[in-house]
Design a protein around this motif. Structure first.
Motif: not given
Length: 369
Positions: A62-64, A127-133, A303-306
């Motif tokens: 999912e894109d943030i 709700k999810n503030l992690l960036i994986s994209l 901590r916010v980047i996957i």
């Protein structure tokens, strides 16, 4: 869904993320099966990496922010920057500023403020503030797509640093406009398909001042946003530009944008270099914290980047190949990995939690298992 270089894409692969043209129109929708002709067309668009869905990664990352909002922001930035170039063509570049603009033309900067609030509200609703994209960039639209991505990354870091909403909007506006000074740089230098020489790089280094000077007399743009434009290439050790500021002499928000700017640049394909994988880019940010970047901000950013989203095929330091199953908060470089290939056939199919196996690290990303 996983990101792979276009040259590694095989016929009949399923596209994992919609591809847009330089005008923001849909070219290929996610889910389409790629023929050899379509793969060639993607290459001709100077898109060097794409997301695919295969047996190793059959779910979506999912894109943030909403894809349509991302495209809207790119369109607004493109219109704004193009209009600046148009107005500048009638004035001396060095003396051009917002005083040359009519009320009608100032609407572009009102749009920047409005889209900043939209981007912030969209991220806050997630709700999810992690960036994986990693955002896929068309080389023709690189400047605008890069600026939007820097704004998104800056907002996520700013939220994690607990900035109030008013300052987050200022942060976003400054991040969107951080490269506005490049509209006053010769396009032959900006779009050069090879590495810049020293003279060309020195010209590029004038863009923070050019952008700041263009906007400095505007009462509609906040001081923090202007200082982001001026100082986003300063370094905390004092060896940045344009003024060689250090430590707390650099605007707090400019230090946030500095990290987001470098991370997105490192993870983006360019005509003269391929993208660095997110884990290597994170390592770069961490290794330069306290010199290039603010140490505490860099620590929060990691901590916010996957860097290894679920579905990523990785090579472990012992030679085993596995697929990432789960990533853990605060430990982005040590996910849980399911073994796909190993000299020890007994462990194939088993899972390894790298939080517990401290002797193992991920040594690289693979595109085929």
């Amino acid at each position: 869904m996983r990101l792979i270089p276009i040259e590694c894409v095989k016929k009949d692969t399923v596209l994992g993320k919609t591809i847009y043209d330089s005008e923001g129109r849909i070219l290929l929708k996610k889910g389409v099966k790629l023929t050899q002709l379509l793969i060639q067309k993607i290459k001709e668009l100077n898109i060097l990496s794409i997301y695919i869905i295969d047996e190793y990664s059959d779910y979506e990352i999912e894109d943030i922010i909403k894809p349509e909002l991302r495209q809207k922001a790119v369109k607004i930035l493109k219109e704004t920057f193009n209009d600046i170039q148009r107005v500048s063509s009638f004035h001396n570049f060095e003396k051009c500023s917002l005083i040359n603009y009519s009320k009608h033309e100032l609407k572009y900067f009102e749009n920047i403020s409005n889209i900043s609030e939209e981007l912030l509200d969209n991220i806050l609703s997630n709700k999810n503030l992690l960036i994986s994209l990693v955002d896929i960039k068309n080389m023709d639209n690189y400047t605008y797509q890069h600026s939007v991505n820097v704004a998104v990354l800056s907002l996520v870091l700013g939220i994690s640093l607990k900035l109030p909403k008013r300052k987050l909007v200022q942060l976003c506006s400054g991040a969107l406009l951080h490269d506005i000074g490049k509209t006053f740089i010769d396009k032959d230098i900006l779009l050069k398909p090879s590495k810049l020489n020293l003279e060309e790089f020195n010209i590029i280094k004038t863009h923070p001042e050019k952008g700041y000077n263009f906007l400095k007399n505007s009462y509609d743009i906040n001081t923090n946003s202007k200082l982001i434009i001026l100082q986003h290439h300063e370094r905390v050790d004092g060896f940045g530009y344009p003024y060689g500021l250090n430590g707390n002499k650099i605007n707090y928000m400019a230090k946030i944008v500095s990290i987001a700017d470098v991370y997105d640049a490192l993870t983006s394909d360019r005509p003269y270099k391929r993208a660095m994988c997110p884990s290597d880019a994170l390592e770069y940010i961490m290794s330069n914290s306290g010199t290039f970047f603010d140490y505490e901000m860099a620590k929060v950013f990691t901590r916010v980047i996957i860097p290894f989203p679920s579905g990523t095929i990785v090579c472990l330091s012992n030679g085993d190949v596995g697929i990432v199953e789960e990533t853990f908060p605060n430990y982005p470089l040590r996910p849980q990995v399911k073994i796909l290939k190993s000299d020890n056939e007994q462990i194939i199919g088993s899972s390894v939690n790298l939080l517990n196996e401290l002797s193992l690290v991920i040594s690289g990303i693979q595109y085929e298992a």
